[in-house]
Design an enzyme around this catalytic site. Structure first.
Site, PDB file in Angstrom:
ATOM      1  N   LYS A 133      69.007  51.836  80.139  1.00 24.33           N
ATOM      2  CA  LYS A 133      68.003  52.719  80.735  1.00 24.33           C
ATOM      3  C   LYS A 133      67.367  51.983  81.913  1.00 24.33           C
ATOM      4  O   LYS A 133      67.109  50.769  81.825  1.00 24.33           O
ATOM      5  CB  LYS A 133      66.955  53.059  79.669  1.00 24.33           C
ATOM      6  CG  LYS A 133      65.891  54.055  80.124  1.00 24.33           C
ATOM      7  CD  LYS A 133      64.949  54.426  78.976  1.00 24.33           C
ATOM      8  CE  LYS A 133      63.906  55.458  79.388  1.00 24.33           C
ATOM      9  NZ  LYS A 133      63.015  55.837  78.272  1.00 24.33           N
ATOM     10  N   SER A 163      62.350  60.826  77.456  1.00 30.17           N
ATOM     11  CA  SER A 163      62.659  60.361  78.785  1.00 30.17           C
ATOM     12  C   SER A 163      64.013  59.678  78.909  1.00 30.17           C
ATOM     13  O   SER A 163      64.538  59.551  80.018  1.00 30.17           O
ATOM     14  CB  SER A 163      61.572  59.398  79.263  1.00 30.17           C
ATOM     15  OG  SER A 163      61.562  58.232  78.458  1.00 30.17           O
ATOM     16  N   SER A 165      61.080  59.407  73.028  1.00 34.49           N
ATOM     17  CA  SER A 165      62.030  59.350  74.138  1.00 34.49           C
ATOM     18  C   SER A 165      63.424  58.856  73.819  1.00 34.49           C
ATOM     19  O   SER A 165      64.302  58.940  74.672  1.00 34.49           O
ATOM     20  CB  SER A 165      61.464  58.501  75.272  1.00 34.49           C
ATOM     21  OG  SER A 165      60.646  59.296  76.077  1.00 34.49           O
TER      22      SER A 165
HETATM   23  N1  GLN Z   1      57.763  63.053  75.946  1.00 35.89           N
HETATM   24  C1  GLN Z   1      56.758  62.052  75.694  1.00 35.89           C
HETATM   25  C2  GLN Z   1      55.926  61.819  76.917  1.00 35.89           C
HETATM   26  O1  GLN Z   1      56.161  62.450  77.886  1.00 35.89           O
HETATM   27  C3  GLN Z   1      57.382  60.797  75.185  1.00 35.89           C
HETATM   28  C4  GLN Z   1      57.842  59.883  76.241  1.00 35.89           C
HETATM   29  C5  GLN Z   1      58.398  58.612  75.718  1.00 35.89           C
HETATM   30  O2  GLN Z   1      58.611  58.458  74.517  1.00 35.89           O
HETATM   31  N2  GLN Z   1      58.565  57.671  76.615  1.00 35.89           N
HETATM   32  O3  GLN Z   1      55.036  61.019  76.934  1.00 35.89           O
END
Ligand code: GLN
Length: 489
Positions: free
Chosen positions: A79, A154, A178
């Site tokens: 990532k 994400s 995410s």
């Molecule tokens: N969807 C969540 C957010 O927007 C989780 C993001 C994540 O786990 N990095 O914060």
């Protein structure tokens, strides 16, 4: 076996083929690079073809001299939130355009030491804020099961590229879901370990009390192999946990499902999916594990409904402080033609950050400001404690908790992008385990109109082994994780 099947067969199977010299790392790496080149999923932000070929050649040479490393020569992606020495690391933000870190994240270093080949950097939501990949400065990655759908976020690029066979596996990070939500949307397996299990050193910070590195791969076994290699205490991360190391799952295999294992079914989660295809898939998963020897018990996690608001206050507050370093002077994009210092800060940050990141910084700063601190930030911290206590209480009576990963399958790209609150609701089943710092994993458990669905296991702190063992037991009895998307290159 078709080329796509070969590239999607998973880390463990690929490692076995490499060990048996059925294929070389260089051949595999070239095949993955060709597949990436032919793909239009936008799952990678950057590809390091030369670096990957050199690493593959080195792995092949090391094998000739008898290296016993299980992961030697397995091509994966990182990532783009993990710093990689001498290769661009953008966090999918304009703010970090052109940034080439002088060092690698501990996760990257450990996997490299284990012999893996890095193909490139996976697409993601900017600074890991989002659930759809649409917040990437490089445009959204697409879901290989239906390219009009979001891959989740994400770590959407990581999930999409694993699903499409564009790497054997990928690293990811999970702050509120995410790893798990994109794994569910793309039909792959993904584990977020216990907070503190995997070092955050060199992992660009979003919300430091929640951020945790992990991995996405076709199977639970694959995830376990990589997790053993990347996890462990690291003095460079002040919240790294100095606890007994995970077993080397590649060496020892995964523990079988314990007979009489008690699995909790959280009432508050299941009322959220009543009448859906997800509910049917969930019931079938439950019956299957029952026949494998597990016992199911109802549990209550009473503060679940407060998790989303608490998470967005805490993660926003932490993001607002973490991202204050990008001022155009010490770090990040620097605007040209500023008239004075204040103007430089203002323009650099306005130009460098995307809309969602700005929204989080604004709301987070508000929650921390004098006069609102107690009402928002302190309150959210109290809720966080209650949520953690709910889980600890439940784990007095059960070994694991089983829940859906998401309410339903992947939504359409663009479907929720104008409605941030609806987007935040996507995290309803993943955020509580994050707030409590617990290990949690998503695995494929069925389909809704041809789109994958995810099943989640949540374990007690540092009990990744039970989470992985339940997931593995499920995958030994099902083939959802072996289904391949049609819309791949
Ligand atoms: N969807 C969540 C957010 O927007 C989780 C993001 C994540 O786990 N990095 O914060």
């Amino acid at each position: 076996m078709s080329n796509q099947q070969l590239l999607r067969q998973g880390v463990a199977a690929i490692a076995r083929d490499l060990a048996a010299k059925k294929v070389s790392s260089r051949e595999l790496t070239d095949d993955y690079l060709a597949a990436i080149e032919a793909s239009d999923l936008n799952a990678y932000i950057s590809v390091d073809a030369d670096g990957a070929r050199a690493a593959a050649d080195k792995a092949d040479a090391d094998r000739l001299t008898g290296s016993p490393a299980h992961l030697l020569g397995v091509p994966i992606a990182h990532k783009d939130i993990f710093c990689t020495a001498n290769t661009a690391t953008t966090c999918a933000s304009r703010m970090l355009e052109g940034f080439v870190p002088p060092y690698s994240a501990t996760v990257v270093e450990r996997l490299q030491a284990a012999g893996v080949v890095s193909l490139g950097k996976a697409n993601m939501d900017e600074f890991a804020m989002g659930s759809s990949n649409e917040n990437s400065a490089y445009g959204a990655a697409k879901n290989p099961w239906d390219t009009t759908r979001a891959p989740g976020g994400s770590s959407g690029g990581s999930a999409a590229l694993v699903a499409a066979g564009l790497a054997a596996a990928a690293t990811g990070t999970d702050t509120g879901g995410s790893i798990r939500q994109p794994a569910a949307f793309c039909g792959v397996s993904g584990i977020k370990p216990t907070y503190g299990r995997v070092s955050r050193w060199g992992m660009i910070a979003f919300a430091s009390s929640l951020d945790q590195g992990g991995v996405l791969a076709p199977s639970v076994e694959d995830c376990a192999w990589l997790l053993s290699a990347m996890a462990g205490f690291d003095a460079k991360d002040s919240t790294s946990a100095d606890v007994p190391a995970l077993p080397d799952f590649a060496e020892e295999g995964l523990p079988p499902l314990r007979d009489g294992l008690r699995i909790g079914l959280p009432r508050e989660y299941l009322t959220g999916i009543q009448g859906t295809v997800m509910a049917t898939a969930f019931d079938e998963a439950r019956r299957l594990l029952e026949s494998a020897g597990a016992e199911f018990v109802d549990v209550s996690l009473t503060n679940t409904a407060a998790a989303i608001p608490a998470y967005y206050v805490i993660s926003g507050a932490e993001a607002s402080t973490n991202l204050s370093r990008y001022d155009g002077v010490r770090f990040g994009h620097r605007a040209s033609d500023a008239i004075d210092l204040a103007d430089l800060y203002c323009r650099s940050r306005s130009e460098g950050f995307g809309a969602e990141v700005k929204r989080r910084i604004l709301t987070g700063t508000y929650a921390l400001s004098v006069g609102y601190y107690d009402a928002y930030y302190v309150k959210a911290q109290k809720i966080r404690r209650l949520i953690q206590e709910d889980f600890l209480k439940a784990f007095e009576g059960v070994d694991l908790i089983m829940a859906p990963t998401t309410p339903g399958p992947a939504f359409r790209l663009g479907e929720l992008s104008q409605d941030p609150v609806a987007m935040y609701q996507q995290d309803v089943f993943t955020v509580p385990a994050s707030l409590a710092g617990l290990p949690a994993m998503s695995i494929p458990c069925g389909f809704d109109a041809g789109l994958p669905l995810g099943l989640q296991f949540i374990g007690p702190h540092f009990d990744e082994a039970s989470v992985l063992s339940a997931g593995h037991a499920f995958q030994q009895r099902t083939d959802f994780h072996q289904q391949l998307p049609g819309a791949t290159p």
